[in-house]
Design an enzyme around this catalytic site. Structure first.
Site, PDB file in Angstrom:
ATOM      1  N   SER A  66       0.878  -1.177   0.000  1.00 48.33           N
ATOM      2  CA  SER A  66       0.000   0.000   0.000  1.00 48.33           C
ATOM      3  C   SER A  66       0.907   1.216   0.000  1.00 48.33           C
ATOM      4  O   SER A  66       2.101   1.124   0.309  1.00 48.33           O
ATOM      5  CB  SER A  66      -0.848  -0.008   1.271  1.00 48.33           C
ATOM      6  OG  SER A  66      -1.407   1.258   1.526  1.00 48.33           O
ATOM      7  N   TYR A  72      -2.487  -0.610  10.302  1.00 47.11           N
ATOM      8  CA  TYR A  72      -2.439  -0.888   8.861  1.00 47.11           C
ATOM      9  C   TYR A  72      -1.071  -0.471   8.296  1.00 47.11           C
ATOM     10  O   TYR A  72      -0.449  -1.213   7.525  1.00 47.11           O
ATOM     11  CB  TYR A  72      -3.581  -0.136   8.165  1.00 47.11           C
ATOM     12  CG  TYR A  72      -3.731  -0.438   6.696  1.00 47.11           C
ATOM     13  CD1 TYR A  72      -4.310  -1.635   6.269  1.00 47.11           C
ATOM     14  CD2 TYR A  72      -3.298   0.465   5.725  1.00 47.11           C
ATOM     15  CE1 TYR A  72      -4.450  -1.909   4.917  1.00 47.11           C
ATOM     16  CE2 TYR A  72      -3.435   0.196   4.377  1.00 47.11           C
ATOM     17  CZ  TYR A  72      -4.014  -0.992   3.979  1.00 47.11           C
ATOM     18  OH  TYR A  72      -4.151  -1.270   2.636  1.00 47.11           O
ATOM     19  N   LYS A  83       1.669  -2.873   6.437  1.00 50.84           N
ATOM     20  CA  LYS A  83       2.046  -2.706   5.026  1.00 50.84           C
ATOM     21  C   LYS A  83       3.524  -2.332   4.873  1.00 50.84           C
ATOM     22  O   LYS A  83       4.167  -2.676   3.877  1.00 50.84           O
ATOM     23  CB  LYS A  83       1.131  -1.675   4.363  1.00 50.84           C
ATOM     24  CG  LYS A  83      -0.316  -2.157   4.234  1.00 50.84           C
ATOM     25  CD  LYS A  83      -0.417  -3.412   3.346  1.00 50.84           C
ATOM     26  CE  LYS A  83      -1.831  -3.852   3.112  1.00 50.84           C
ATOM     27  NZ  LYS A  83      -1.944  -4.997   2.199  1.00 50.84           N
TER      28      LYS A  83
HETATM   29  P1  NAI Z   1     -11.511  -5.875  -0.715  1.00 50.42           P
HETATM   30  O1  NAI Z   1     -12.065  -5.757   0.663  1.00 50.42           O
HETATM   31  O2  NAI Z   1     -12.327  -5.424  -1.867  1.00 50.42           O
HETATM   32  O3  NAI Z   1     -11.078  -7.396  -0.978  1.00 50.42           O
HETATM   33  C1  NAI Z   1     -10.313  -8.108  -0.069  1.00 50.42           C
HETATM   34  C2  NAI Z   1     -10.590  -9.596  -0.223  1.00 50.42           C
HETATM   35  O4  NAI Z   1      -9.775 -10.288   0.717  1.00 50.42           O
HETATM   36  C3  NAI Z   1     -12.050  -9.972   0.094  1.00 50.42           C
HETATM   37  O5  NAI Z   1     -12.570 -10.792  -0.925  1.00 50.42           O
HETATM   38  C4  NAI Z   1     -11.956 -10.717   1.415  1.00 50.42           C
HETATM   39  O6  NAI Z   1     -12.947 -11.725   1.573  1.00 50.42           O
HETATM   40  C5  NAI Z   1     -10.556 -11.297   1.337  1.00 50.42           C
HETATM   41  N1  NAI Z   1     -10.021 -11.625   2.648  1.00 50.42           N
HETATM   42  C6  NAI Z   1     -10.093 -10.913   3.789  1.00 50.42           C
HETATM   43  N2  NAI Z   1      -9.520 -11.577   4.788  1.00 50.42           N
HETATM   44  C7  NAI Z   1      -9.048 -12.735   4.262  1.00 50.42           C
HETATM   45  C8  NAI Z   1      -8.360 -13.849   4.808  1.00 50.42           C
HETATM   46  N3  NAI Z   1      -8.039 -13.919   6.111  1.00 50.42           N
HETATM   47  N4  NAI Z   1      -8.019 -14.848   3.981  1.00 50.42           N
HETATM   48  C9  NAI Z   1      -8.343 -14.807   2.660  1.00 50.42           C
HETATM   49  N5  NAI Z   1      -9.025 -13.800   2.102  1.00 50.42           N
HETATM   50  C10 NAI Z   1      -9.357 -12.766   2.901  1.00 50.42           C
HETATM   51  O7  NAI Z   1     -10.117  -5.111  -0.661  1.00 50.42           O
HETATM   52  P2  NAI Z   1      -9.173  -4.522  -1.819  1.00 50.42           P
HETATM   53  O8  NAI Z   1      -9.292  -3.076  -1.788  1.00 50.42           O
HETATM   54  O9  NAI Z   1      -9.355  -5.258  -3.061  1.00 50.42           O
HETATM   55  O10 NAI Z   1      -7.756  -4.863  -1.176  1.00 50.42           O
HETATM   56  C11 NAI Z   1      -6.877  -5.828  -1.695  1.00 50.42           C
HETATM   57  C12 NAI Z   1      -5.493  -5.521  -1.186  1.00 50.42           C
HETATM   58  O11 NAI Z   1      -5.114  -4.223  -1.630  1.00 50.42           O
HETATM   59  C13 NAI Z   1      -5.352  -5.520   0.332  1.00 50.42           C
HETATM   60  O12 NAI Z   1      -4.127  -6.099   0.693  1.00 50.42           O
HETATM   61  C14 NAI Z   1      -5.352  -4.048   0.657  1.00 50.42           C
HETATM   62  O13 NAI Z   1      -4.695  -3.760   1.867  1.00 50.42           O
HETATM   63  C15 NAI Z   1      -4.614  -3.482  -0.538  1.00 50.42           C
HETATM   64  N6  NAI Z   1      -4.830  -2.073  -0.764  1.00 50.42           N
HETATM   65  C16 NAI Z   1      -6.099  -1.595  -1.046  1.00 50.42           C
HETATM   66  C17 NAI Z   1      -6.287  -0.244  -1.238  1.00 50.42           C
HETATM   67  C18 NAI Z   1      -7.636   0.324  -1.508  1.00 50.42           C
HETATM   68  O14 NAI Z   1      -7.797   1.549  -1.407  1.00 50.42           O
HETATM   69  N7  NAI Z   1      -8.617  -0.460  -1.918  1.00 50.42           N
HETATM   70  C19 NAI Z   1      -5.171   0.705  -1.167  1.00 50.42           C
HETATM   71  C20 NAI Z   1      -3.909   0.094  -0.874  1.00 50.42           C
HETATM   72  C21 NAI Z   1      -3.751  -1.243  -0.696  1.00 50.42           C
END
Ligand code: NAI
Length: 253
Positions: free
Chosen positions: A141, A154, A158
């Protein structure tokens, strides 16, 4: 096709950036292992890929469970081979000062965001190193390089992801294995939106945030997925240990 005959294993692929990554990799010819703790989201991702003519398989996986991660990687290697692991699953937490953050929140954020990535690398590295090919992309991130106020747990998690990525790259390079990270700023996903929704005035918070982006908008998950795809592909064959910011210019201004 940039990933023809490759197998890509994606965690947290039932939503947001993980789903977009799974879909982009499938479009580029990969067989995709869609894994998530949430079977509904994961199955929907597989359905979407199949409807577009791609190949994907769902495997329920909680990334905090090291044994389950090992078993999922093992099964993938046996059935499809393994070329790329995208350690994408991650969670946020409600905004709070460091001293007000609940111990349980702190522990769970580290469990998913740090231990989950650790488990993924531990499970995959022996296979990738043995075959002397393949790579890992970890999803960090902008909080890997910026300390975000009220997001200390967080940010801690990260920051760890980025430096761990560099350590793995330094270790595994001589075995022909690359390891990189993407560092997205806010992306329009459930997790990204949650950040604003937990503010007292979500619209104002978003407006203020957008002023800090030279491109004037949040990323779409597909734009982050494209950066992951690039690092995973042979186009990035001499790139390892890198943290690629995908932030609409945020960190330049
Ligand atoms: P999201 O919430 O849309 O998707 C995350 C997915 O991870 C979900 O399908 C959830 O069920 C799954 N998940 C959660 N805990 C889990 C576990 N213990 N085991 C397996 N799956 C699990 O989130 P998004 O935005 O797609 O985030 C994806 C990655 O990107 C994360 O690592 C997040 O920290 C990172 N990120 C996201 C940003 C944003 O603004 N959306 C910005 C910077 C980084």
């Amino acid at each position: 096709m940039r990933l023809a005959d490759k197998t890509v294993f994606v965690t947290g692929a039932g939503s947001g950036i993980g789903r977009a990554t799974a879909e982009r990799c499938a479009e580029e010819g990969a067989t995709v292992l869609v894994t998530d703790i949430d079977p509904d989201g994961g199955t929907e991702t597989v359905d979407r890929i199949e409807a577009s003519g791609g190949e994907a398989h769902f495997h329920e996986l909680d990334v905090t469970d090291a044994e389950a991660f090992d078993a999922a990687i093992e099964a993938t290697v046996d059935e499809y081979g393994l070329d790329v692991v995208v350690n994408n699953a991650g969670i946020g937490h409600p905004p709070a000062l460091t001293e007000d953050t609940e111990p349980s929140t702190f522990e769970y954020v580290l469990d998913v965001n740090v231990k989950g990535v650790w488990n993924g690398c531990q499970a995959a590295l022996p296979h990738l190193k043995e075959q002397e090919s393949g790579n890992i992309v970890n999803v960090g991130s902008l909080a890997s390089v910026y300390g975000l106020p009220y997001q200390a747990a967080y940010s801690l998690s990260k920051g760890a992801v980025l430096n761990f990525t560099r350590a793995v790259a330094a270790e595994a390079g001589r075995n022909g294995v690359r390891c990189n990270a993407v560092l997205p700023a806010f992306a329009d996903t459930p997790l990204g939106r949650q950040f604003f929704e937990t503010r007292s005035d979500p619209e104002k918070a978003k407006e203020e945030m957008l002023k800090r982006y030279p491109l004037g908008r949040l990323a779409q998950p597909e734009e982050v997925a494209d950066a992951i795809l690039f690092l995973a592909s042979d186009e990035a064959s001499f790139i390892t240990g890198e943290g690629l910011t995908v932030d609409g210019g945020f960190s330049t201004s």
